[in-house]
Design a protein around this motif. Structure first.
Motif, short mmCIF file in Angstrom:
data_model
loop_
_atom_site.label_atom_id
_atom_site.label_comp_id
_atom_site.label_asym_id
_atom_site.label_seq_id
_atom_site.Cartn_x
_atom_site.Cartn_y
_atom_site.Cartn_z
N GLU A 89 -6.76 5.90 -5.72
CA GLU A 89 -7.02 5.56 -7.12
C GLU A 89 -6.55 4.15 -7.44
OE1 GLU A 89 -8.80 7.05 -9.53
OE2 GLU A 89 -9.37 8.45 -7.95
N HIS A 90 -5.38 3.79 -6.95
CA HIS A 90 -4.86 2.43 -7.18
C HIS A 90 -5.74 1.39 -6.49
CE1 HIS A 90 -1.31 3.75 -9.29
NE2 HIS A 90 -1.01 4.58 -8.31
N ARG A 92 1.50 -4.27 -11.17
CA ARG A 92 1.90 -5.56 -10.58
C ARG A 92 1.60 -5.58 -9.08
NH1 ARG A 92 7.33 -5.28 -14.25
NH2 ARG A 92 6.24 -5.79 -16.19
N ILE A 93 1.72 -4.45 -8.41
CA ILE A 93 1.35 -4.37 -6.99
C ILE A 93 -0.15 -4.61 -6.86
CG2 ILE A 93 1.11 -2.81 -5.02
CD1 ILE A 93 3.80 -1.55 -5.90
N GLU A 94 -0.93 -3.99 -7.73
CA GLU A 94 -2.38 -4.19 -7.71
C GLU A 94 -2.70 -5.67 -7.90
OE1 GLU A 94 -4.00 -1.54 -10.67
OE2 GLU A 94 -3.32 0.25 -9.58
N LEU A 134 0.83 -1.21 0.00
CA LEU A 134 0.00 0.00 0.00
C LEU A 134 0.86 1.25 0.00
CD1 LEU A 134 -2.79 -1.11 2.48
CD2 LEU A 134 -2.93 -0.97 -0.02
N ASP A 135 1.95 1.24 0.77
CA ASP A 135 2.88 2.38 0.77
C ASP A 135 3.48 2.59 -0.62
OD1 ASP A 135 2.41 2.73 3.48
OD2 ASP A 135 4.31 1.82 4.12
N ALA A 136 3.80 1.50 -1.31
CA ALA A 136 4.41 1.59 -2.64
C ALA A 136 3.43 2.14 -3.68
CB ALA A 136 4.94 0.23 -3.08
N LEU A 137 2.15 2.14 -3.38
CA LEU A 137 1.15 2.68 -4.31
C LEU A 137 0.97 4.19 -4.15
CD1 LEU A 137 -1.65 -0.04 -4.25
CD2 LEU A 137 -0.03 0.47 -6.10
#
Length: 181
Positions: free
Chosen positions: A91-92, A62-64, A48-51
């Motif tokens: 948004e992500h 890819r995180i999604e 979540l932080d990376a988003l």
């Protein structure tokens, strides 16, 4: 090696796996997506932080996908991002909810009328982006929820999907418990 990292239920392995998501080799990034999905709750916070980025990229996609692959689906944790996260993260997370289908639809519908205006707004946006065949069954579950706010919101969403909504609505007319709704 990537598969082995995914076996360690420790937050220390998450950052290297997230770094692997940027790799151009599908073998590496697909392995990282699967490993992060398998880590579930251990990886969720760092994912979540990376988003928290304004742009859509291969890494965010890819995180999604890693979040989508988690079992059980971390719906409540993702929903919490709508309350405290950045607009970019929200948004992500909306992309994840829209792609996840029925389970997310029921969760989102339960928050269409919420005290937290930010959560309500993002939740409505995500629900509005879902196809009718996914969102309509969830809406029909709460069609008889008490309160004018709920009825107005449910009616608004059902009107967006008349082909999917009308047949089951007609069927509800025979239901003595819910026909009045």
């Amino acid at each position: 090696m990537i598969e082995a990292l995914g076996q360690f239920s420790d937050e220390q392995v998450v950052a290297p796996l997230i770094d692997m998501l940027a790799n151009a080799n599908p073998l590496f990034y697909e392995g990282a997506v699967n490993a992060l999905s398998n880590l579930g709750d251990v990886a969720c916070r760092l994912l979540l932080d990376a988003l928290d980025v304004e742009y859509e990229s291969a890494v965010t996609s890819r995180i999604e996908r890693a979040l989508l692959g988690m079992t059980p689906f971390p719906g409540e944790r993702l929903l919490a991002v709508y309350e405290w996260g950045s607009d970019a993260q929200a948004e992500h997370i909306t992309n994840v909810f829209v792609a996840s289908g029925q389970e997310a639809a029921y969760l989102l519908v339960s928050h269409l009328v919420d005290k937290n205006a930010r959560l309500q707004g993002y939740g409505r946006e995500a629900a509005g982006r879902m196809p009718g065949q996914v969102i309509v069954p969830a809406l029909l579950e709460i069609i008889d929820h008490p309160g004018p706010d709920w009825r107005d919101v449910v009616a608004e969403f059902l009107l967006q999907h008349p082909q999917e909504a009308i047949p089951p609505l007609v069927g509800l007319l025979d239901d003595p418990a819910r026909g009045a709704a």
